[in-house]
Design an enzyme around this catalytic site. Structure first.
Site: not given
Ligand code: GLP
Length: 242
Positions: A67, A136, A138, A143
């Site tokens: 992404d 959440n 995702h 989402e």
């Molecule tokens: C973001 C990214 C995801 C990631 C998520 C969790 O929104 N788009 O790919 O897995 O956050 O992030 P973190 O590892 O900082 O908790």
């Protein structure tokens, strides 16, 4: 589904890095699906370390990232392209021309999504897809929603995601409100999926995603249908499951 537990973030990162290293060693021209966020930082550090020690060779590897924020240039220090360069690509012998991230500045969102879908197909799909997990549930930026979105698409971020990601920006107001993300089909077509999770804040999401019903309200729950998923977590993230 296979669960591998490390007691600490460091342990979990080493176990996850081992999975990726094994992929690179067994298939040196692998297509790696890569992820950003704070969780994979530790595992990228291990990969860089092992490259420097001469145990890993990225020269034939190519990568597709999950992404990118819409509206951010790859040189912006909050962009996911910048994250990948600084945490991994700048430190190993990967050919950057073979590393792909959606173009956050694309003028036509529809065209950019179609281009990225075609690109993933032209690479033959991901041999291994690395994923983090949002609080959440995702994955990428898929989402919670009423239906699973199959291909690359442009999403409006959930408020909770904007709040969670605000720690990387000066304020929540600076977090882009939209992003490009691979869709569920793009992720599910990977031959192998590795999910990394750490910390208490992820415990509920882990339980819902991998032990609850398969529903687009918890996007990661679809991974229960994938034939080769390994979930690697620390003790806190696994604290609500047996
Ligand atoms: C973001 C990214 C995801 C990631 C998520 C969790 O929104 N788009 O790919 O897995 O956050 O992030 P973190 O590892 O900082 O908790």
């Amino acid at each position: 589904m296979r669960f591998l537990k490390g007691n600490t973030y460091q342990d979990m990162s080493r176990i996850a890095a081992n999975q990726i290293a094994a992929q690179i060693i067994s298939k040196p021209d692998s297509v790696l699906g890569l992820a950003t966020g704070s969780t994979p930082i530790g595992l990228y550090e291990y990969l860089v370390k092992w490259y420097k020690e001469g145990d890993l060779d990225f020269s034939e590897i190519s990568s597709v990232n999950l992404d990118e924020y819409r509206g951010l240039d790859g040189t912006s220090d909050q962009s996911y392209r910048y994250f990948m360069n600084t945490h991994l690509f700048d430190h190993v012998n990967i050919d950057k021309a073979k590393t792909y991230v959606p173009n956050g500045l694309a003028e036509d969102a529809g065209k950019e999504c179609a281009r990225y879908d075609a690109l993933i197909v032209s690479k033959g799909g991901q041999d291994l897809q690395l994923l983090g997990l949002g609080n959440n549930g995702h994955i990428g930026f898929n989402e919670p929603a009423d239906c699973f979105e199959p291909g690359t698409h442009c999403v409006t971020l959930a408020d909770s995601t904007i709040q969670a990601n605000a720690r990387f920006f000066a304020s929540a107001a600076e977090v882009p409100t939209q992003a490009y993300t691979m869709g569920i089909r793009n992720i599910m077509q990977a031959k192998k999926v590795v999910v990394v999770v750490n910390g208490k804040a992820k415990a509920e999401a882990v339980k819902n995603a991998f032990f609850g019903p398969i529903t687009p309200k918890v996007p990661a729950s679809i991974l229960q249908l994938h034939k080769d998923v390994t979930i690697i977590g620390d003790a806190e993230a696994f604290s609500l499951i047996n």
